[in-house]
Structure formats: C-alpha cells, structure tokens
Design a protein around this motif. Sequence first.
Motif, PDB file in Angstrom:
ATOM      1  N   GLN A 403       0.828  -1.209   0.000  1.00 31.02           N
ATOM      2  CA  GLN A 403       0.000   0.000   0.000  1.00 31.02           C
ATOM      3  C   GLN A 403       0.863   1.261   0.000  1.00 31.02           C
ATOM      4  OE1 GLN A 403      -0.342  -2.604   1.973  1.00 31.02           O
ATOM      5  NE2 GLN A 403      -2.406  -3.401   1.657  1.00 31.02           N
ATOM      6  N   GLN A 404       2.006   1.208   0.671  1.00 33.52           N
ATOM      7  CA  GLN A 404       2.902   2.360   0.673  1.00 33.52           C
ATOM      8  C   GLN A 404       3.499   2.588  -0.711  1.00 33.52           C
ATOM      9  OE1 GLN A 404       5.278   0.790   4.047  1.00 33.52           O
ATOM     10  NE2 GLN A 404       4.921   2.764   5.039  1.00 33.52           N
ATOM     11  N   VAL A 405       3.833   1.500  -1.377  1.00 37.08           N
ATOM     12  CA  VAL A 405       4.367   1.618  -2.741  1.00 37.08           C
ATOM     13  C   VAL A 405       3.297   2.176  -3.676  1.00 37.08           C
ATOM     14  CG1 VAL A 405       5.305   0.329  -4.693  1.00 37.08           C
ATOM     15  CG2 VAL A 405       6.032  -0.228  -2.369  1.00 37.08           C
ATOM     16  N   MET A 406       2.058   1.738  -3.498  1.00 34.62           N
ATOM     17  CA  MET A 406       0.968   2.244  -4.328  1.00 34.62           C
ATOM     18  C   MET A 406       0.811   3.754  -4.160  1.00 34.62           C
ATOM     19  SD  MET A 406      -3.142   1.503  -4.134  1.00 34.62           S
ATOM     20  CE  MET A 406      -3.236   2.493  -2.624  1.00 34.62           C
ATOM     21  N   VAL A 407       0.801   4.210  -2.908  1.00 33.02           N
ATOM     22  CA  VAL A 407       0.629   5.644  -2.644  1.00 33.02           C
ATOM     23  C   VAL A 407       1.750   6.452  -3.291  1.00 33.02           C
ATOM     24  CG1 VAL A 407       0.642   7.387  -0.825  1.00 33.02           C
ATOM     25  CG2 VAL A 407      -0.710   5.300  -0.543  1.00 33.02           C
ATOM     26  N   ARG A 408       2.965   5.928  -3.245  1.00 41.79           N
ATOM     27  CA  ARG A 408       4.111   6.675  -3.778  1.00 41.79           C
ATOM     28  C   ARG A 408       4.161   6.657  -5.301  1.00 41.79           C
ATOM     29  NH1 ARG A 408       8.875   7.592  -1.021  1.00 41.79           N
ATOM     30  NH2 ARG A 408       7.614   7.440   0.864  1.00 41.79           N
ATOM     31  N   THR A 409       3.779   5.536  -5.911  1.00 44.04           N
ATOM     32  CA  THR A 409       3.915   5.418  -7.373  1.00 44.04           C
ATOM     33  C   THR A 409       2.682   5.872  -8.149  1.00 44.04           C
ATOM     34  OG1 THR A 409       3.147   3.110  -7.315  1.00 44.04           O
ATOM     35  CG2 THR A 409       5.537   3.495  -7.178  1.00 44.04           C
ATOM     36  N   LEU A 410       1.508   5.811  -7.517  1.00 41.96           N
ATOM     37  CA  LEU A 410       0.269   6.067  -8.255  1.00 41.96           C
ATOM     38  C   LEU A 410       0.212   7.446  -8.909  1.00 41.96           C
ATOM     39  CD1 LEU A 410      -2.456   5.078  -9.193  1.00 41.96           C
ATOM     40  CD2 LEU A 410      -3.432   5.772  -6.976  1.00 41.96           C
ATOM     41  N   PRO A 411       0.649   8.531  -8.253  1.00 41.53           N
ATOM     42  CA  PRO A 411       0.581   9.830  -8.941  1.00 41.53           C
ATOM     43  C   PRO A 411       1.342   9.849 -10.265  1.00 41.53           C
ATOM     44  CG  PRO A 411       0.980  10.147  -6.600  1.00 41.53           C
ATOM     45  CD  PRO A 411       1.115   8.681  -6.858  1.00 41.53           C
ATOM     46  N   TYR A 412       2.499   9.223 -10.291  1.00 40.62           N
ATOM     47  CA  TYR A 412       3.300   9.203 -11.511  1.00 40.62           C
ATOM     48  C   TYR A 412       2.637   8.329 -12.581  1.00 40.62           C
ATOM     49  CZ  TYR A 412       6.800  11.033  -8.287  1.00 40.62           C
ATOM     50  OH  TYR A 412       7.460  11.795  -7.358  1.00 40.62           O
ATOM     51  N   MET A 413       2.132   7.165 -12.164  1.00 38.30           N
ATOM     52  CA  MET A 413       1.499   6.257 -13.124  1.00 38.30           C
ATOM     53  C   MET A 413       0.171   6.809 -13.639  1.00 38.30           C
ATOM     54  SD  MET A 413       3.600   3.892 -13.667  1.00 38.30           S
ATOM     55  CE  MET A 413       4.845   5.173 -13.443  1.00 38.30           C
ATOM     56  N   TRP A 414      -0.506   7.563 -12.807  1.00 31.53           N
ATOM     57  CA  TRP A 414      -1.754   8.186 -13.245  1.00 31.53           C
ATOM     58  C   TRP A 414      -1.464   9.175 -14.378  1.00 31.53           C
ATOM     59  CZ3 TRP A 414      -5.923   8.927  -8.996  1.00 31.53           C
ATOM     60  CH2 TRP A 414      -7.178   9.132  -9.588  1.00 31.53           C
ATOM     61  N   VAL A 415      -0.391   9.949 -14.231  1.00 31.83           N
ATOM     62  CA  VAL A 415       0.003  10.879 -15.293  1.00 31.83           C
ATOM     63  C   VAL A 415       0.355  10.116 -16.566  1.00 31.83           C
ATOM     64  CG1 VAL A 415       1.746  12.563 -15.988  1.00 31.83           C
ATOM     65  CG2 VAL A 415       0.772  12.661 -13.687  1.00 31.83           C
ATOM     66  N   VAL A 416       1.053   8.981 -16.421  1.00 35.99           N
ATOM     67  CA  VAL A 416       1.378   8.155 -17.580  1.00 35.99           C
ATOM     68  C   VAL A 416       0.103   7.692 -18.279  1.00 35.99           C
ATOM     69  CG1 VAL A 416       2.394   5.961 -18.326  1.00 35.99           C
ATOM     70  CG2 VAL A 416       3.579   7.380 -16.638  1.00 35.99           C
ATOM     71  N   ALA A 417      -0.877   7.234 -17.486  1.00 33.82           N
ATOM     72  CA  ALA A 417      -2.133   6.762 -18.059  1.00 33.82           C
ATOM     73  C   ALA A 417      -2.879   7.884 -18.773  1.00 33.82           C
ATOM     74  CB  ALA A 417      -3.018   6.159 -16.963  1.00 33.82           C
ATOM     75  N   VAL A 418      -2.897   9.069 -18.181  1.00 30.34           N
ATOM     76  CA  VAL A 418      -3.567  10.207 -18.818  1.00 30.34           C
ATOM     77  C   VAL A 418      -2.889  10.528 -20.151  1.00 30.34           C
ATOM     78  CG1 VAL A 418      -4.072  12.673 -18.623  1.00 30.34           C
ATOM     79  CG2 VAL A 418      -4.423  11.186 -16.656  1.00 30.34           C
ATOM     80  N   GLY A 419      -1.567  10.490 -20.159  1.00 28.74           N
ATOM     81  CA  GLY A 419      -0.848  10.724 -21.416  1.00 28.74           C
ATOM     82  C   GLY A 419      -1.204   9.710 -22.478  1.00 28.74           C
ATOM     83  N   GLY A 420      -1.291   8.433 -22.064  1.00 22.31           N
ATOM     84  CA  GLY A 420      -1.651   7.385 -23.010  1.00 22.31           C
ATOM     85  C   GLY A 420      -3.073   7.532 -23.524  1.00 22.31           C
ATOM     86  N   ILE A 421      -4.008   7.888 -22.631  1.00 21.17           N
ATOM     87  CA  ILE A 421      -5.407   8.063 -23.029  1.00 21.17           C
ATOM     88  C   ILE A 421      -5.550   9.265 -23.965  1.00 21.17           C
ATOM     89  CG2 ILE A 421      -7.705   8.649 -22.145  1.00 21.17           C
ATOM     90  CD1 ILE A 421      -6.922   7.066 -19.589  1.00 21.17           C
ATOM     91  N   ALA A 422      -4.860  10.359 -23.652  1.00 16.56           N
ATOM     92  CA  ALA A 422      -4.910  11.533 -24.523  1.00 16.56           C
ATOM     93  C   ALA A 422      -4.345  11.233 -25.897  1.00 16.56           C
ATOM     94  CB  ALA A 422      -4.149  12.696 -23.872  1.00 16.56           C
ATOM     95  N   THR A 423      -3.259  10.475 -25.936  1.00 14.90           N
ATOM     96  CA  THR A 423      -2.673  10.074 -27.223  1.00 14.90           C
ATOM     97  C   THR A 423      -3.650   9.224 -28.016  1.00 14.90           C
ATOM     98  OG1 THR A 423      -0.447  10.114 -26.281  1.00 14.90           O
ATOM     99  CG2 THR A 423      -0.765   8.858 -28.313  1.00 14.90           C
ATOM    100  N   SER A 424      -4.329   8.325 -27.316  1.00 15.35           N
ATOM    101  CA  SER A 424      -5.346   7.497 -27.973  1.00 15.35           C
ATOM    102  C   SER A 424      -6.462   8.366 -28.567  1.00 15.35           C
ATOM    103  CB  SER A 424      -5.920   6.500 -26.969  1.00 15.35           C
ATOM    104  OG  SER A 424      -6.966   5.751 -27.527  1.00 15.35           O
ATOM    105  N   ALA A 425      -6.890   9.383 -27.829  1.00 15.32           N
ATOM    106  CA  ALA A 425      -7.945  10.263 -28.328  1.00 15.32           C
ATOM    107  C   ALA A 425      -7.485  11.005 -29.576  1.00 15.32           C
ATOM    108  CB  ALA A 425      -8.344  11.261 -27.242  1.00 15.32           C
ATOM    109  N   VAL A 426      -6.258  11.492 -29.572  1.00 16.27           N
ATOM    110  CA  VAL A 426      -5.731  12.227 -30.734  1.00 16.27           C
ATOM    111  C   VAL A 426      -5.616  11.324 -31.954  1.00 16.27           C
ATOM    112  CG1 VAL A 426      -3.715  13.445 -31.635  1.00 16.27           C
ATOM    113  CG2 VAL A 426      -4.526  13.924 -29.312  1.00 16.27           C
TER     114      VAL A 426
END
Length: 429
Positions: A403-426
């Motif tokens: 759970q500690q690893v999730m809290v620390r890594t999730l903000p960065y991975m969320w940004v990665v996912a948003v980038g991937g989703i935005a690229t998919s939309a484009v």
Amino acid sequence: MAVAILVIMALGVALILSGKVPTAFALVLLSVGIALVAGAPLVGEEGSVLQTVLQDGSTRLASTMIAILIGSWLGSLMRDTAIASTLVRKTVEFAGDRPVVVALGVLVVSALVGTVTGSAPAALLAGVIGIPAMVAVGVPKVTAAGTILVGIGVGVPFELPVWQFFSSALDLSIAEVRSYMVFLFPFALVGALGFVFVEVRRRGTVHAWSLTSSTGRGSAPSRRERLGDAPWYSLLTPLVPIVLALGLTVPIIPSLLAGVLYAALTTTRPRDLATRLLRTLYDGFTVAAPPITLFVAIGMLLAAVNLPAAVDALTPVVEAVAPTNPWLYVLVFSVLVPLCLFRGPLNIFGLGAGVAGALTAVGTFSPLAVLGLMASYNQVLGVSDPTSTQTVWASQYAGTKPQQVMVRTLPYMWVVAVGGIATSAVLYL
C-alpha cells in the motif's frame, strides 16, 4: 437482458474483490452466466455455451499463452545463466555510491527485464540484487521497491507477450499494437524518470543489508566464479527479441525463441545446452502456469461478451454512456484510472478484458481506441496495484508494504495513463 448482464458483471466484480474465489474461476462463472442470460443454448455448433464459450473461448488467446510460456522460459534462462544478475551487478558497480545513479541504473535493467517477462519474475530478476543495492546507498525502501516496478513499467510497452495479448483480444494486427505502444513508451519513460529523480531525494536511513554476497567480495580464485558473471555479449539478450519484433517486424513467438537461443548459445557449453534448455523450460512452465490459466478464462469471457445476443443487448447501454467526444473521453477515462486497481472492473487481466471486448464488439470505439485505454490502464496496474504479484514481492523484499508503494507510485502512473489516453484520443477518435 442488458440489465441482467450488467448485474452479472457487478456480481463478478464483487466476487473477484472478495478474494474468496480465484480470478480465473470467477471469470469462467461470469462467462457462463453472461452466455446463459444472452440466450445462448447449452449445446450446439454455433453460439452455444459449451462450444463457443467454453471450447472455442478457451483457445481464443492460445498465441498469447505460448508467448507467455516462451517469455517465462527466457526469463528463467536469464536467471539460470546469471544474465539478469550480471546486468544489475555491473550497473551497481558502475554507479558507485551515488543513489540517483544507482537507481537510474537499476531502472534501466528493470526496463530491459520487463520487456522479456512481466509480473513477479521480472521483479525478482531485477530486484534480488537491485533493491539491496539501492537501499545500501541510502535510497528509501519504498522508493527502491517503486524503482523496480516503474522500471518494469518502462519495459511493458515492448513486452512481446502483451503485444500478442492485445492483438488477440482486440482482433488487431501486431503492427497496429506496436504502433500505439511506441507512442505509449515515452510517457512510461518520463513517468519513471520523474519518480526516480523526485523520490530518491527523499533520503532515508541506510539499510543494514550487506552487498558482500551480491558484489562478489570473496576469496574465490576466479573472478568469473566469484562474481558469477555472464559473458558480456550475452547481456544483449533482452534486446534480441525487441530488435527482431520492433525493428525487423519478425513475429512475436519466433522473436522470443531467438532470444532463448541467443541466451543459451552465448552462456552454455554445447554439451550442457540440451540439459539447460530443458531445465529452464520446465521452470518456465511453473512460472507461466498462473497467467496461462487466467488467459484461458479471459478467452471465455471475450467469447461470451461477443455473442450476438449479448452485443445487441449491450449496444444501446454502451452508446448511451460512452463518451465519444475526445475531451470527455480523456476526462472520463482518466478519472476512472483507479478502477483498474484492487482487481477492479477495469483490470485488463480480469473483468476489464470483458469490458474491452464489449466496447469493441458494440463498435462505439474502434479497437485501437480501446487498445489505448487498456494499455494505459495496464501501466498503472503493473506498477501500483497492491494486489499484483510483482508489487507484493518487491514491497516485501524491500521491507515495506504494498500500500505504501501504491501511494508513492500512483501519482506518476496516473500521469502516464492520462498521457496514453490523450494520445489514444488524438490518434483514434
């Protein structure tokens, strides 16, 4: 009928989240339930539960299962021949006692290993030496575990079994999957680098782990024997399948087999070759058995949601709620990122496969747009999900909690996912 199918899916999510029934078993039950509600006959040549869902569905992802097996075989061979440990050890030796440089080096090795095999085997190959090395130079334990995981995440866009899975599940060509993964890779890389540069600076207490055993400071007469080094040219093994599949467009399974042969021929004497190949193949079967079981069940689920009656029932529901406007597409699916965690409904290796199959079958989104969504969610799932085997192993080995690893890594991975989703939309909307 649509309401009944959605209720069954909701019950499937609850069953998976409860942890009382293995995910693969829950998906099989879910597949049969959806097929029966959709009016599929129990027996028959076309559209039946026994033939279409259970028989044909179980082999729907056969090519993915073979790719996973060979990738596991290659990972087992890299461990048995000390290719993986040599990569990590050489990196640590080069980096010295500089925490950021050590972490970056381990990140690179983790990415290379992540292209070969995913989940716990990848974490183990890179982490057995990499985690204690990072902790010993002052990298916080949570950050050390996270570095291994985000490194594997960098390699995932080029993990060939993942290409094969998306190709089979979404009925796309390997070239189409490859084209999107190339766009996803920079986001994964930037997210991982951001994690290392920001988090490593949060220095913690140096762990008491000794690196004597992992760096080979002993009295053995031979440096090769003391360090267990693999030959330098064998360290190119992780690149062989990538170069063949990405650069020369060789099919996935031959590319992976070429990696197996290269690793074996560059590390093993001819008289020992057959024995080593057979032993590591057996080890690969052991590693590959759980994901192969899961993919058998996912194939059944995909067959169920693609039944004509199920597609007809779900079409008006999906069309009513799916955000087809590019801006809404990015906003809505970015907000839904956490639903891929904790075995949630957007976990691509669980119920998310059924959701992807339904979205593709209904036709609201193109298969490539669905690929963009699910590949982006997979980046988060593989790094931050505290129930995934690699996250649990890396966290426990580092002496911290998933759970500690999730809290620390999730903000960065969320940004990665948003980038991937935005690229998919484009690209695809």
